[in-house]
Design a protein around this motif. Sequence first.
Motif, short mmCIF file in Angstrom:
data_model
loop_
_atom_site.label_atom_id
_atom_site.label_comp_id
_atom_site.label_asym_id
_atom_site.label_seq_id
_atom_site.Cartn_x
_atom_site.Cartn_y
_atom_site.Cartn_z
N ASN A 111 39.60 40.26 8.61
CA ASN A 111 40.21 41.50 8.11
C ASN A 111 40.57 41.45 6.64
OD1 ASN A 111 40.03 42.56 10.59
ND2 ASN A 111 42.17 42.16 11.18
N PHE A 112 40.19 40.39 5.98
CA PHE A 112 40.52 40.28 4.55
C PHE A 112 39.29 40.69 3.75
CE2 PHE A 112 41.26 38.23 0.47
CZ PHE A 112 42.62 38.42 0.28
N ILE A 113 39.45 41.71 2.92
CA ILE A 113 38.31 42.17 2.14
C ILE A 113 38.27 41.38 0.84
CG2 ILE A 113 37.28 44.17 0.99
CD1 ILE A 113 37.65 44.84 3.87
N ASN A 118 39.72 38.43 -5.72
CA ASN A 118 40.42 37.53 -4.78
C ASN A 118 39.46 36.54 -4.10
OD1 ASN A 118 39.03 39.02 -2.85
ND2 ASN A 118 40.78 40.34 -2.38
N THR A 145 53.09 40.44 -5.92
CA THR A 145 53.38 40.89 -4.58
C THR A 145 52.35 41.92 -4.08
OG1 THR A 145 55.04 41.97 -3.25
CG2 THR A 145 55.01 42.60 -5.54
N GLY A 146 52.09 41.85 -2.79
CA GLY A 146 51.20 42.83 -2.16
C GLY A 146 49.72 42.57 -2.34
N LEU A 147 49.35 41.38 -2.79
CA LEU A 147 47.92 41.15 -3.03
C LEU A 147 47.26 40.26 -1.98
CD1 LEU A 147 47.82 40.86 -6.92
CD2 LEU A 147 47.51 42.87 -5.47
N THR A 150 50.37 36.28 1.85
CA THR A 150 50.82 36.03 3.22
C THR A 150 49.65 36.22 4.19
OG1 THR A 150 53.05 36.71 2.67
CG2 THR A 150 52.47 36.75 5.00
N HIS A 151 48.85 37.22 3.92
CA HIS A 151 47.68 37.46 4.77
C HIS A 151 46.80 36.20 4.83
CE1 HIS A 151 44.51 40.57 6.12
NE2 HIS A 151 44.02 39.36 6.36
N ILE A 280 38.81 48.18 0.62
CA ILE A 280 40.04 48.01 1.41
C ILE A 280 40.46 49.36 1.99
CG2 ILE A 280 42.51 47.42 1.29
CD1 ILE A 280 41.78 45.32 -0.84
N VAL A 310 48.12 46.13 -2.79
CA VAL A 310 47.43 46.54 -1.56
C VAL A 310 48.44 47.07 -0.53
CG1 VAL A 310 45.91 45.80 0.31
CG2 VAL A 310 45.63 44.85 -1.97
N ARG A 311 49.67 46.55 -0.62
CA ARG A 311 50.68 47.03 0.31
C ARG A 311 50.91 48.54 0.11
NH1 ARG A 311 54.58 43.37 -0.65
NH2 ARG A 311 53.87 41.97 0.97
N LYS A 314 48.19 50.40 1.85
CA LYS A 314 48.45 50.44 3.30
C LYS A 314 49.55 51.43 3.63
CE LYS A 314 46.00 46.75 4.70
NZ LYS A 314 45.46 46.21 5.90
P1 ADP Z 1 51.71 39.23 -0.49
O1 ADP Z 1 52.10 38.19 0.51
O2 ADP Z 1 50.82 38.70 -1.58
O3 ADP Z 1 52.88 39.99 -1.06
P2 ADP Z 1 50.49 40.46 1.81
O4 ADP Z 1 49.63 39.34 2.28
O5 ADP Z 1 51.74 40.71 2.57
O6 ADP Z 1 50.83 40.30 0.25
O7 ADP Z 1 49.61 41.79 1.75
C1 ADP Z 1 50.17 43.09 1.79
C2 ADP Z 1 49.34 43.96 2.71
O8 ADP Z 1 48.06 44.18 2.15
C3 ADP Z 1 49.10 43.33 4.06
O9 ADP Z 1 49.08 44.35 5.02
C4 ADP Z 1 47.71 42.71 3.92
O10 ADP Z 1 47.05 42.65 5.18
C5 ADP Z 1 47.04 43.69 3.01
N1 ADP Z 1 46.01 43.09 2.16
C6 ADP Z 1 46.19 42.45 0.98
N2 ADP Z 1 45.01 42.06 0.45
C7 ADP Z 1 44.06 42.45 1.33
C8 ADP Z 1 42.64 42.34 1.36
N3 ADP Z 1 41.96 41.75 0.36
N4 ADP Z 1 41.99 42.87 2.41
C9 ADP Z 1 42.66 43.49 3.40
N5 ADP Z 1 44.00 43.63 3.44
C10 ADP Z 1 44.70 43.12 2.42
#
Ligand code: ADP
Length: 448
Positions: A111-113, A118, A145-147, A150-151, A280, A310-311, A314
Amino acid sequence: MKKEIENIWKKLKIWLGSSTIMDSKTYNEYIHEAKLAYIGNENGYAIVTPTDFSKLVLSTYETDLHKKLQELFNEPITLEFLTKDEYELREQILNKTTLNNEQFVEFSFKNFISGSTNNNAFAAAKTVSENLGKAWNPLFIFGSTGLGKTHLLKAIEHNALINSKYKLKIRYIDSETFGNAVVEIISSGHEAIEKFINQTFGSYDVLLIDDIQLIAKRQKTNEIFFKIFNYFINNNKQLVLTSDKYPEELDGFEERLISRFQSGLTVGIEAPDYETAMLIIKSDLENQGILQLISDEVKIYMAQNLSSDVRKIKGFIIKLQFWNIQNNSEEHIITLDDIFSLTKDAPISNIGKLNPRRIKEVVADTYGVNVKSMESQSRIKPLIIPRYVAMYLMKHLLNMTLDRIGSQFSGRDHSTVVTAITRIEEEIQKSISFKKVVEKLKKQLSRP
Ligand code: ADP
Ligand code: MG
């Protein structure tokens, strides 16, 4: 089976209540809310807790709990500690018989694009998850943040668990939880700290620590972290860290620790470029089942305006989904115009930068009049429509109050503004070409 587990858990609680291994506070707070569950067919059991924090606290008692449970079951068992969410996910996956079922996992590699911004982090995370302790140790992922940091950590966890058929012990922990646990452990004395480091953390094969910038300045936590860090690296056990800063910029950690961070591989994630953002967006709309209901101009608008996080993409898609459900419409395609009227009280990023001045300038320019005369009391005809259009746009794009709009035009009162807005709405209904002009202005004003 279920009955037997319940009985054993009861017996364990009675034993704990009368033994000295756990103080009554821990017992009341954490044992009380936990339960014992059966996982898998090889005498595998788990203590299931409501939160990640209680899991951490209870897992410091692993040795004693494990020993006592074997005694109660009267046979060897394996014992894990899982949060309720982890347990439920595990159950779903195991019940599907195939271990490789990614359907339930939101944060997977699938599910990671990935795109040019990246790719490195994605490839490194995947490689590490398949070559634990062998490829790069530690792997250090940094990015705003939001990139997707954590994913990626969760995807490593998932992949490593699946590949090892759940044999490996893998621990994902966010730094906040880690720091809080350290505080709690410290209050229980030196021995507890040693146990925390050697038994609790030492027993994991893989450790994934998220957002380590949060512990940089917490001195005691930072020291304990250093010990755990060294233990992992020296034993070739995989460690993956994330941070919103470069290692060098993490003030609070000692130099020697920062240079050890860089002894493995450091990879960055940047905000997605237009193409990646678009992928995405499309994939998320598809997952939400609304891809067909969103017009291309809206997708373009999102890719242009929300790609720094990306957050946010979403979050915006959740809003679109919500609007769609509210309107109960299977066929209506959401257009950019809808977005502007729907986002009235929740302007999205670029609209936030828009101001009344800019609206006046762009409108004046379109109609070939000047801003000063548009603002003035003059009632000559060529000024009326542009003035009204500017008022209308202030309402629609900035959600300004009628009085505030009036004050932008030599202090006109709010009834004039009502007249203006009503007039423009009527004109839009009446004339397609007028409607097009207004739409074009809206678009022009919402783009960077
Ligand atoms: P971070 O930990 O860097 O702040 P997260 O991993 O929480 O960011 O990502 C924020 C949201 O964006 C999550 O829902 C994650 O699944 C989604 N997301 C981020 N990058 C991608 C990606 N490349 N492809 C799909 N979803 C992504
Ligand atoms: Mg995160």
